[in-house]
Design a protein around this motif. Structure first.
Motif, PDB file in Angstrom:
ATOM      1  N   HIS A 263       0.838  -1.203   0.000  1.00 53.86           N
ATOM      2  CA  HIS A 263       0.000   0.000   0.000  1.00 53.86           C
ATOM      3  C   HIS A 263       0.873   1.252   0.000  1.00 53.86           C
ATOM      4  N   ASP A 264       0.272   2.363  -0.367  1.00 50.53           N
ATOM      5  CA  ASP A 264       0.915   3.660  -0.210  1.00 50.53           C
ATOM      6  C   ASP A 264      -0.095   4.613   0.414  1.00 50.53           C
ATOM      7  N   GLY A 265       0.300   5.859   0.632  1.00 49.50           N
ATOM      8  CA  GLY A 265      -0.612   6.859   1.164  1.00 49.50           C
ATOM      9  C   GLY A 265      -1.165   6.503   2.530  1.00 49.50           C
ATOM     10  N   GLU A 266      -2.468   6.706   2.702  1.00 47.66           N
ATOM     11  CA  GLU A 266      -3.112   6.580   4.008  1.00 47.66           C
ATOM     12  C   GLU A 266      -2.959   5.178   4.608  1.00 47.66           C
ATOM     13  N   GLN A 267      -3.136   4.144   3.792  1.00 49.54           N
ATOM     14  CA  GLN A 267      -3.055   2.789   4.335  1.00 49.54           C
ATOM     15  C   GLN A 267      -1.643   2.454   4.785  1.00 49.54           C
ATOM     16  N   ALA A 268      -0.636   2.920   4.048  1.00 45.32           N
ATOM     17  CA  ALA A 268       0.748   2.695   4.462  1.00 45.32           C
ATOM     18  C   ALA A 268       1.034   3.393   5.786  1.00 45.32           C
ATOM     19  N   LEU A 319       8.444   6.452   6.837  1.00 43.47           N
ATOM     20  CA  LEU A 319       7.582   7.170   5.892  1.00 43.47           C
ATOM     21  C   LEU A 319       8.404   7.864   4.813  1.00 43.47           C
ATOM     22  N   HIS A 320       9.543   8.445   5.191  1.00 45.01           N
ATOM     23  CA  HIS A 320      10.408   9.083   4.196  1.00 45.01           C
ATOM     24  C   HIS A 320      10.835   8.068   3.136  1.00 45.01           C
ATOM     25  N   GLY A 323       8.386   7.924   0.505  1.00 46.33           N
ATOM     26  CA  GLY A 323       8.068   9.189  -0.142  1.00 46.33           C
ATOM     27  C   GLY A 323       6.970   9.975   0.535  1.00 46.33           C
ATOM     28  N   ILE A 324       6.723   9.721   1.815  1.00 50.87           N
ATOM     29  CA  ILE A 324       5.674  10.412   2.565  1.00 50.87           C
ATOM     30  C   ILE A 324       6.317  11.394   3.535  1.00 50.87           C
ATOM     31  N   ALA A 325       5.910  12.657   3.483  1.00 44.21           N
ATOM     32  CA  ALA A 325       6.493  13.686   4.342  1.00 44.21           C
ATOM     33  C   ALA A 325       6.021  13.510   5.780  1.00 44.21           C
ATOM     34  N   ALA A 326       6.955  13.618   6.735  1.00 43.60           N
ATOM     35  CA  ALA A 326       6.637  13.520   8.162  1.00 43.60           C
ATOM     36  C   ALA A 326       7.748  14.183   8.951  1.00 43.60           C
ATOM     37  N   PRO A 356       2.565  16.809   7.300  1.00 41.80           N
ATOM     38  CA  PRO A 356       2.218  18.124   6.738  1.00 41.80           C
ATOM     39  C   PRO A 356       1.109  18.064   5.687  1.00 41.80           C
ATOM     40  N   GLN A 357       1.145  17.075   4.806  1.00 40.62           N
ATOM     41  CA  GLN A 357       0.159  17.029   3.729  1.00 40.62           C
ATOM     42  C   GLN A 357      -1.251  16.764   4.251  1.00 40.62           C
ATOM     43  N   LYS A 358      -1.350  16.074   5.373  1.00 40.22           N
ATOM     44  CA  LYS A 358      -2.660  15.774   5.952  1.00 40.22           C
ATOM     45  C   LYS A 358      -2.986  16.664   7.148  1.00 40.22           C
TER      46      LYS A 358
END
Length: 613
Positions: A263-268, A319-320, A323-326, A356-358
Motif C-alpha cells: 500500500h501507499d498513502g493513508e493505508q501505508a 515514511l520518508h 516518499g511520505i512527508a513527516a 504536513p500534507q494531511k
C-alpha cells in the motif's frame, strides 16, 4: 555562521510570603516555606555553562521535615558535573549541622536504569542531619555542563506556584560578554519583576488551588530568560541535532515496504503507525537527564525499545523511505493550554509525529489510539512543529460534536431485581481509554476486573457475561456489552421505589467542581459528549406514581439535559452531558457549577411505582 541550539531550562516553582505573616495563618496543606531561591545560569566563552543554585528552606511541620530532609539533584551524567559548595541544617539558635560526604549518595535515574542506551541520568541525594520544624536547610551548588543540550541556545524559566511559599525568588542569566548572544525576557501572569537579564518574584499570601485546577503555568506567573528570540530558532536547533536520526537505510526501507504490504498513502501510514505501536516497546524518559537527541531510527528498530522521541524518528524514517512527508513535533502533556511567554525547550516533554500534507498529529506512545486520533493528553495544547517549515501552533481539541461515549441499559423488573444488559459504545479518545482499561485481560481475569468496577460504582448483583465489538480494530468504535442483574435495590409492595442506575462517566467528569460555588483560578475539565439511555420494563400490575421533572441547562461551558417517559409499560430515561472546553475561567465557573449541581442531583433520582387500579 553562528550555530543555533538549546540548553537546559531549569523549572523552578516559587511562591513568596512575607515574614510578618505567621505560619499558623497558612493553609494546612502548606508544609514549608522557601526563604531564598536564587538560580543563575552563567554561560562560558567555550560554550559550556554553569547553573548556580542557592536555596534556603524552612520546614513548618513534620511533613515539611519529611519532604525537605533529602534533596535530589538530577542531571545528565555524560556531560554534566555537580559540585556541592555547602549544605547544612541550621537551628534557630544559629547552630549548624553540616552534611558530611558520606551522606551524599549517587545513583542512576529511573530512566537510565530502564533504558541506559537512551539516558545517562544521574541522581545525587543529599541527606540533611538533625532537621526539625523551624530549622532552616541551606544548600549551594554548581551544576556545570560541558555543552548545551542543543548547540547555542540557553534558557531558564520559573513558575510562581500558588501552593508554595517563597520569600525571595530570583532567576538570572549571564552571557559573559559574548557578543553573539543576547538575553530575551518573557513573562506572563503576576508576581515577577524584570531587571537586567533577571527576574525577581515576591508575593504576600498563599492560596492552595482546589481539585480540578490546571497546571500552575496555565494561570500563575511565568518568567523566561532565553538566548532564542523565536520558536523557529528552537525548531531549527532540534532539526540540526536530530537530522541524522531519521536517516533512511536499506534496512529501514525494506522493513517499511514489508509493513506497508504494497500500500501507499493513508493505508501505508496506518500500517506503519500500528506496527510501531505494537512492536516497539515504549519507555518514559526525562529529557533534562537524557537530552533531546533521538537514537538513530535503525537502532530503535533493532532494539525494539524507544521513548516518544525515538519512536517518532523511526516512523519519520520509514515514511520518508516511502516518499511520505513527516516531521517530529514537540508538545507538553501537562495541563497547560497556552504558549510559554518565552522560548524554553523544557516547556515540552513529549514528541508527536506530524504529517504536513494531511495536517495531522499522531502519538506513538499509546498502544490503543487510532491512526486518525489523539489521546486526550495531547489535545488542545501548544505544539512546535519542526522540519523545513517550523511553526508553533495548537493540536486540535477533542471533537464533541458527536457522542464520545454512549451507554444503553435495558432491564426488566422481576421480583426484587433488575435483569438485562448494559451496552457501551466509545469513539475518539474515549475508545482508547476503554480499550486500555482492559488491556491484556481475558477469561476469568477480565470478568473479575469488570465485576470489581461494577461493585466499585455502587452496583449490587452480578455480571454474568461480557462480549465486545471491535476490541482489536483500533480504527473503529469500541463496544462492550454486559449481561447483568441488579439486586437488593428495592422491596416490592403496593408502593415502592427503585433506585435508578447511573452513568458513572457523567458524575466522574463533574465531581471535582461540586465543593465550591466560585473560584479564583481556572478550572480544568475534559471536553466530553456523553449519552445515557435507561429502559426498564415494568410488570403489568405496576405503574409510575409520578415521573421526575425533565431538565435542560445550556451554557457557554456545556450542556446538560435529562428527560423521563413511560409508554407501553416501559420507563425510559435519557441523559446527556457535553463539556466544550479544557479551561473554564473563574468568571464562567458559576455556569459549570450549575451544570454540576443539576447533574449530581439527577443522579439520585428514584422511580416510585404503585400497583395499578
Amino acid at each position: 555562521m553562528i550555530k543555533v541550539g538549546i540548553a537546559l531550562a531549569v523549572f523552578c516553582s516559587f511562591f513568596a510570603v512575607n515574614h510578618a505573616h505567621a505560619a499558623n495563618n497558612l493553609p494546612s496543606q502548606v508544609n514549608y516555606r522557601v526563604l531564598l531561591a536564587h538560580n543563575s545560569l552563567i554561560i562560558h566563552r567555550n560554550g559550556s555553562y554553569t547553573m548556580q543554585v542557592v536555596r534556603v528552606v524552612e520546614p513548618l511541620n513534620a511533613t515539611g521535615v519529611q519532604n525537605l530532609s533529602q534533596v535530589n539533584i538530577a542531571y545528565p551524567g555524560n556531560f554534566a558535573k555537580l559540585k556541592v559548595i555547602k549544605a547544612y541544617t541550621e537551628d534557630p539558635d544559629g547552630t549548624r549541622h553540616t552534611v558530611v560526604a558520606s551522606e551524599i549518595f549517587k545513583q542512576s535515574t529511573h530512566s537510565a536504569i530502564a533504558a541506559p542506551f537512551l539516558s545517562d541520568g544521574v541522581n545525587e541525594s543529599i541527606i540533611f542531619p538533625a532537621v526539625s520544624p523551624g530549622d532552616t536547610i541551606h544548600i549551594q551548588y554548581d551544576l556545570t555542563y560541558a555543552h548545551p543540550y542543543l548547540p547555542g541556545i540557553y534558557a531558564l524559566s520559573a513558575v510562581l506556584d500558588p501552593s508554595m511559599l517563597v520569600n525571595k525568588a530570583i532567576i538570572a542569566m549571564d552571557h559573559a560578554g559574548n557578543e553573539h548572544l543576547k538575553v530575551y525576557e518573557g513573562r506572563s501572569g503576576n508576581g515577577w519583576q524584570s531587571g537586567a537579564s533577571e527576574f525577581r518574584g515576591a508575593m504576600t499570601h498563599v492560596a492552595v488551588p482546589p481539585l480540578g485546577t490546571p497546571a500552575p503555568s496555565q494561570y500563575a506567573g511565568v518568567a523566561v530568560l532565553s538566548t532564542a528570540d523565536s520558536w523557529k530558532a528552537l525548531a531549527d536547533a532540534y532539526n540540526q541535532l536530530a537530522a541524522s536520526s531519521t536517516e533512511v537505510t536499506p534496512t529501514i526501507h525494506k522493513t517499511a515496504l514489508k509493513i506497508a504490504e504494497g500500500h501507499d498513502g493513508e493505508q501505508a501510514i496506518t500500517n506503519i503507525y500500528h506496527w510501531i505501536q505494537q512492536n516497539i516497546h515504549g519507555v518514559s524518559v526525562n529529557y533534562e537527564t537524557a537530552g533531546f537527541k533521538p537514537l538513530p531510527a535503525e537502532e530503535t528498530l533493532q532494539r525494539g525499545v524507544g521513548d516518544s522521541n525515538a519512536k517518532v524518528a523511526l516512523m519519520c524514517a520509514m515514511l520518508h523511505s516511502l516518499g511520505i512527508a513527516a516531521v517530529p513535533a514537540m508538545i507538553s502533556q501537562s495541563a497547560r493550554f497556552k504558549e510559554y511567554p518565552g522560548v524554553d525547550p523544557f516547556a515540552f516533554d513529549h514528541f508527536l509525529i506530524y504529517l504536513p500534507q494531511k495536517q495531522r498529529f499522531m502519538d506513538l506512545a499509546y498502544r490503543y489510539v487510532a491512526a486518525d486520533g489523539l489521546p486526550v493528553q495531547d489535545a488542545g495544547r501548544p505544539v512546535l512543529i519542526t522540519g523545513n517549515h517550523p511553526e508553533m501552533t495548537m493540536t486540535p481539541p477533542p471533537d464533541v460534536g458527536m457522542p464520545l461515549l454512549s451507554q444503553t441499559d435495558e432491564f426488566t423488573l422481576k421480583g426484587s431485581e433488575l435483569s438485562g444488559s448494559e451496552e457501551v459504545m466509545a469513539s475518539g479518545y474515549m475508545a482508547q481509554e476503554e480499550r486500555s482499561a482492559i488491556s491484556g485481560l481475558k477469561g476469568r481475569r477480565l470478568l473479575k476486573v469488570i465485576r470489581d468496577a461494577f461493585y466499585a460504582q455502587g452496583g449490587v448483583g452480578d455480571v454474568n457475561a461480557v462480549s465486545f465489538l471491535n476490541r482489536h480494530d483500533l480504527e473503529k468504535p469500541f463496544g462492550i456489552r454486559l449481561n447483568l442483574n441488579r439486586a437488593g435495590e428495592f422491596v416490592p409492595g403496593k408502593v415502592f421505589s427503585v433506585s435508578l442506575p447511573e452513568m458513572h462517566h457523567i458524575s466522574a467528569a463533574l465531581v471535582p467542581f461540586a465543593s465550591s460555588m466560585q473560584r479564583s483560578t481556572p478550572s480544568l475539565t475534559t471536553p466530553v459528549n456523553l449519552h445515557f439511555t435507561l429502559k426498564i420494563k415494568i410488570p403489568e400490575e405496576y405503574r409510575p406514581l409520578y415521573l421526575p421533572d425533565n431538565e435542560r441547562l445550556k451554557t457557554s461551558v456545556g450542556d446538560y439535559k435529562v428527560s423521563f417517559a413511560f409508554k407501553n409499560g416501559v420507563f425510559t430515561e435519557n441523559k446527556s452531558l457535553v463539556l466544550n472546553h479544557f479551561i473554564v475561567s473563574p468568571e464562567t465557573f458559576p455556569e459549570l457549577r450549575k451544570i454540576t449541581a443539576l447533574a449530581l442531583e439527577s443522579d439520585h433520582q428514584a422511580l416510585v411505582l404503585e400497583e395499578s387500579a
